[in-house]
Design a protein around this motif. Structure first.
Motif, mmCIF file in Angstrom:
data_model
loop_
_atom_site.group_PDB
_atom_site.id
_atom_site.type_symbol
_atom_site.label_atom_id
_atom_site.label_comp_id
_atom_site.label_asym_id
_atom_site.label_seq_id
_atom_site.Cartn_x
_atom_site.Cartn_y
_atom_site.Cartn_z
ATOM 1 N N SER A 16 0.857 -1.198 0.000
ATOM 2 C CA SER A 16 0.000 0.000 0.000
ATOM 3 C C SER A 16 0.887 1.240 0.000
ATOM 4 C CB SER A 16 -0.912 -0.006 1.225
ATOM 5 O OG SER A 16 -1.710 -1.167 1.264
ATOM 6 N N PRO A 17 1.628 1.454 -1.083
ATOM 7 C CA PRO A 17 2.581 2.569 -1.110
ATOM 8 C C PRO A 17 1.877 3.916 -1.214
ATOM 9 C CG PRO A 17 2.436 1.561 -3.273
ATOM 10 C CD PRO A 17 1.619 0.698 -2.352
ATOM 11 N N PRO A 18 2.535 4.964 -0.753
ATOM 12 C CA PRO A 18 1.968 6.308 -0.935
ATOM 13 C C PRO A 18 1.773 6.575 -2.426
ATOM 14 C CG PRO A 18 3.852 6.346 0.550
ATOM 15 C CD PRO A 18 3.822 4.989 -0.061
ATOM 16 N N GLN A 19 0.575 6.997 -2.801
ATOM 17 C CA GLN A 19 0.295 7.210 -4.213
ATOM 18 C C GLN A 19 0.641 8.639 -4.615
ATOM 19 O OE1 GLN A 19 -3.266 5.642 -5.903
ATOM 20 N NE2 GLN A 19 -3.627 4.248 -4.199
ATOM 21 N N GLN A 20 1.138 8.778 -5.844
ATOM 22 C CA GLN A 20 1.424 10.094 -6.372
ATOM 23 C C GLN A 20 0.105 10.853 -6.561
ATOM 24 O OE1 GLN A 20 4.381 11.567 -7.058
ATOM 25 N NE2 GLN A 20 5.431 9.805 -6.166
ATOM 26 N N PRO A 21 0.011 12.090 -6.071
ATOM 27 C CA PRO A 21 -1.239 12.840 -6.216
ATOM 28 C C PRO A 21 -1.627 13.064 -7.672
ATOM 29 C CG PRO A 21 0.560 14.273 -5.500
ATOM 30 C CD PRO A 21 1.055 12.867 -5.393
ATOM 31 N N ALA A 65 3.571 0.848 -9.773
ATOM 32 C CA ALA A 65 3.153 1.994 -10.587
ATOM 33 C C ALA A 65 2.464 3.068 -9.753
ATOM 34 C CB ALA A 65 2.219 1.524 -11.700
ATOM 35 N N LYS A 66 1.864 2.685 -8.644
ATOM 36 C CA LYS A 66 1.148 3.657 -7.816
ATOM 37 C C LYS A 66 2.055 4.747 -7.288
ATOM 38 C CE LYS A 66 -2.481 0.447 -6.290
ATOM 39 N NZ LYS A 66 -3.099 -0.236 -5.130
ATOM 40 N N SER A 67 3.311 4.401 -6.992
ATOM 41 C CA SER A 67 4.227 5.391 -6.428
ATOM 42 C C SER A 67 5.164 5.978 -7.470
ATOM 43 C CB SER A 67 5.046 4.758 -5.290
ATOM 44 O OG SER A 67 5.880 3.725 -5.779
ATOM 45 N N HIS A 68 4.973 5.599 -8.736
ATOM 46 C CA HIS A 68 5.836 6.148 -9.790
ATOM 47 C C HIS A 68 5.084 7.231 -10.551
ATOM 48 C CE1 HIS A 68 8.755 6.637 -12.909
ATOM 49 N NE2 HIS A 68 9.487 5.631 -12.471
ATOM 50 N N LEU A 371 21.728 6.580 -5.003
ATOM 51 C CA LEU A 371 20.668 6.099 -5.891
ATOM 52 C C LEU A 371 19.310 6.226 -5.196
ATOM 53 C CD1 LEU A 371 22.280 2.930 -7.495
ATOM 54 C CD2 LEU A 371 22.281 5.283 -8.309
ATOM 55 N N PRO A 372 18.247 6.446 -5.982
ATOM 56 C CA PRO A 372 16.922 6.674 -5.388
ATOM 57 C C PRO A 372 16.323 5.412 -4.790
ATOM 58 C CG PRO A 372 16.743 6.521 -7.767
ATOM 59 C CD PRO A 372 18.216 6.520 -7.451
ATOM 60 N N GLY A 373 15.334 5.618 -3.908
ATOM 61 C CA GLY A 373 14.616 4.483 -3.340
ATOM 62 C C GLY A 373 14.158 4.755 -1.923
ATOM 63 N N GLU A 374 13.092 4.101 -1.556
ATOM 64 C CA GLU A 374 12.552 4.176 -0.206
ATOM 65 C C GLU A 374 12.606 2.786 0.421
ATOM 66 O OE1 GLU A 374 11.725 6.933 1.201
ATOM 67 O OE2 GLU A 374 11.804 8.232 -0.566
ATOM 68 N N PRO A 375 12.582 2.706 1.752
ATOM 69 C CA PRO A 375 12.656 1.386 2.403
ATOM 70 C C PRO A 375 11.542 0.433 1.984
ATOM 71 C CG PRO A 375 13.065 3.133 4.002
ATOM 72 C CD PRO A 375 12.629 3.812 2.736
ATOM 73 N N TYR A 376 10.396 0.965 1.548
ATOM 74 C CA TYR A 376 9.270 0.112 1.163
ATOM 75 C C TYR A 376 9.300 -0.270 -0.321
ATOM 76 C CZ TYR A 376 7.251 4.460 -0.641
ATOM 77 O OH TYR A 376 7.038 5.632 -1.331
ATOM 78 N N TRP A 377 10.275 0.243 -1.071
ATOM 79 C CA TRP A 377 10.345 -0.103 -2.497
ATOM 80 C C TRP A 377 10.689 -1.580 -2.645
ATOM 81 C CZ3 TRP A 377 12.971 3.761 -6.380
ATOM 82 C CH2 TRP A 377 12.227 4.942 -6.423
ATOM 83 N N THR A 378 9.860 -2.297 -3.370
ATOM 84 C CA THR A 378 10.165 -3.687 -3.691
ATOM 85 C C THR A 378 11.200 -3.726 -4.808
ATOM 86 O OG1 THR A 378 8.443 -3.810 -5.384
ATOM 87 C CG2 THR A 378 7.799 -4.380 -3.116
ATOM 88 N N GLN A 383 13.082 -1.960 -10.243
ATOM 89 C CA GLN A 383 13.144 -2.357 -11.651
ATOM 90 C C GLN A 383 12.362 -1.382 -12.526
ATOM 91 O OE1 GLN A 383 12.574 -6.640 -13.338
ATOM 92 N NE2 GLN A 383 10.526 -5.769 -13.187
ATOM 93 N N LEU A 384 11.164 -1.010 -12.085
ATOM 94 C CA LEU A 384 10.337 -0.086 -12.844
ATOM 95 C C LEU A 384 11.029 1.270 -12.998
ATOM 96 C CD1 LEU A 384 7.600 0.274 -14.271
ATOM 97 C CD2 LEU A 384 6.653 1.043 -12.077
ATOM 98 N N GLU A 385 11.714 1.707 -11.952
ATOM 99 C CA GLU A 385 12.460 2.962 -11.998
ATOM 100 C C GLU A 385 13.477 2.949 -13.136
ATOM 101 O OE1 GLU A 385 13.409 6.821 -10.153
ATOM 102 O OE2 GLU A 385 11.729 5.430 -9.942
#
Length: 430
Positions: A16-21, A65-68, A371-378, A383-385
């Motif tokens: 349930s990642p934070p979604q981009q507004p 995709a929700k957080s990208h 390099l970018p990333g958050e602790p919750y990034w799978t 890969q999507l990044e």
């Protein structure tokens, strides 16, 4: 307790990642070929229990995709229209198409994600690339090296601003994988052992894993992770598959599909790589792990008398190398011996062990720290990044190039040939 709370929070945010507004104006629009059905855990009496949260397609693309900000999952299609409708409704996908062709020929779709059964990867990747679409292709990329040679050498892929094709080896994009690889000097490696498994209650004879025409088998399933680990950590391709023991059902229907395997390979520097996996593992799920053993070195120690020497042998293990987000750990074990130089007798022996985790590239440190990333990034989100970066013409820090994917399929073929089951069948599509 604190680490448990951290793990639970991290996994919750992963699903349930934070979604981009709002998505950016030139966001890439994805179409998905195929709709996943919910997998249910069954008890030993066959009764359905709680639905699993492990669902391949949502985890592989929809959730990341929700957080990208530059990715929109626009459409899905399936051979069963009702399944596609249900899938779209469940995951908030705005459009449902009647066929795969409708997706790949839609000018509003930029990228195609192909998570179909293995035997269909080649055909639909070729079709999508010829239609000018970027392709994120589930691993294993195709059924065998014959298909890989054709697919990854398509002329469209070499054209300026042509389609981007990526074999979705998500695990290789996770920070812990990069950190672990940075600890290894391939020239010093003498042995690697990679182990993975899926519990028996997550598979049945009716699964695509056990359908030869769909290019099933444990080597094609979890085994492809194991073989990739050997190749990448030896930083070389195997010269020979020394042996490959498999077990398969013997009912005349599923007998060409291995449900477990154990293989041994010889690499150019004389090192030995071993890989094993099963789709009928024990009830409790054991995390994947890969152990790299370095050759022994003699260390200078001026505190020792001339008649003695100090030897060191290092062993590195990455636990959870497939899905590192849920849990992983890097262990570094150094074994030291003080020996008599004349007799070889061991005078003293001890071990020193350290452990490290890297849920982000900042934790991985070194060249990766920025390099970018958050602790919750799978691993799928990482890969999507990189997939988006490659399409947008930006620098990609990690990638699986075409020659890499071809070499991977050659190694899978090598194992299947040695097993006696033979490589998976080649598609008739041209």
């Amino acid at each position: 307790m604190a680490s448990l709370v951290s793990m639970v929070g991290r996994i919750y945010q992963a699903f349930s990642p934070p979604q981009q507004p709002a998505k950016v104006g030139d966001a890439l629009k994805f179409g998905i070929l195929g709709a996943a059905s919910i997998a249910y855990v069954k008890n030993i009496h066959g009764r359905s229990l709680t639905p699993l949260t492990y669902k391949l397609r949502p985890l592989a693309l929809i959730i990341p995709a929700k957080s990208h900000p530059e990715v929109i999952v626009q459409a899905v299609s399936a051979r069963d229209r009702k399944k596609a409708d249900d899938f779209a409704r469940s995951h908030g996908i705005p459009e449902v198409r009647d066929s795969y062709e409708d997706i790949i020929h839609d000018p509003n779709i930029d990228c195609v994600f192909i998570p179909l059964p293995n035997s269909l990867h080649y055909e639909w990747a070729v079709r999508a690339i010829r239609a000018g679409k970027h392709v994120l292709l589930e691993k294993p990329s195709v059924s065998n090296s014959t298909e890989a040679e054709i697919l990854f050498n398509l002329p469209e892929l070499s054209q300026p601003n042509g389609p981007v094709l990526l074999e979705a080896f998500h695990s290789r994009f996770f920070p812990a994988w990069s950190y672990f690889r940075s600890l290894i000097d391939p020239a010093n490696v003498v042995h690697i052992n990679a182990v993975s498994m899926i519990p028996w209650w997550l598979t049945s004879k009716d699964d695509i894993h056990f359908n030869y025409e769909l290019s099933g088998g444990s080597i094609m399933a979890m085994g492809t992770y194991n073989l990739a680990a050997l190749r990448l950590f030896f930083d070389a391709e195997p010269e020979e598959c020394l042996n490959c023991e498999v077990h398969a059902y013997t009912d005349g229907i599923h007998d060409k599909c291995d449900y477990d395997f154990r293989a041994q390979f010889r690499f150019p520097n004389g090192g030995i790589g071993e890989a094993s996996s099963t789709l009928k593992g024990p009830t409790s799920w054991t995390p994947s792990h890969v152990t790299v053993t370095n050759k022994e070195i003699i260390m200078e120690d001026k505190s020792l008398p001339e008649s003695q020497l100090k030897a060191q042998k290092q062993e590195l293990t990455l636990h959870g190398f497939v899905h590192g987000l849920f849990w992983h750990r890097v262990d570094i074990k150094d074994v030291y011996e003080i020996r008599d130089q004349n007799t070889g007798n061991v005078i003293r022996k001890w071990e020193e062990k350290t452990s490290q985790k890297a849920y982000t590239f900042k934790e991985a440190g070194g060249d990766f720290a920025d390099l970018p990333g958050e602790p919750y990034w799978t691993s799928y989100r990482h890969q999507l990044e990189q997939f988006v970066n490659r399409i947008k013409g930006r620098k990609t820090q990690h990638w699986v190039d075409r020659s890499d994917s071809i070499a991977q399929m050659k190694m899978l073929d090598m194992a299947y040939e040695k097993s006696g089951l033979g490589p998976r069948p080649t598609s008739s599509f041209r």
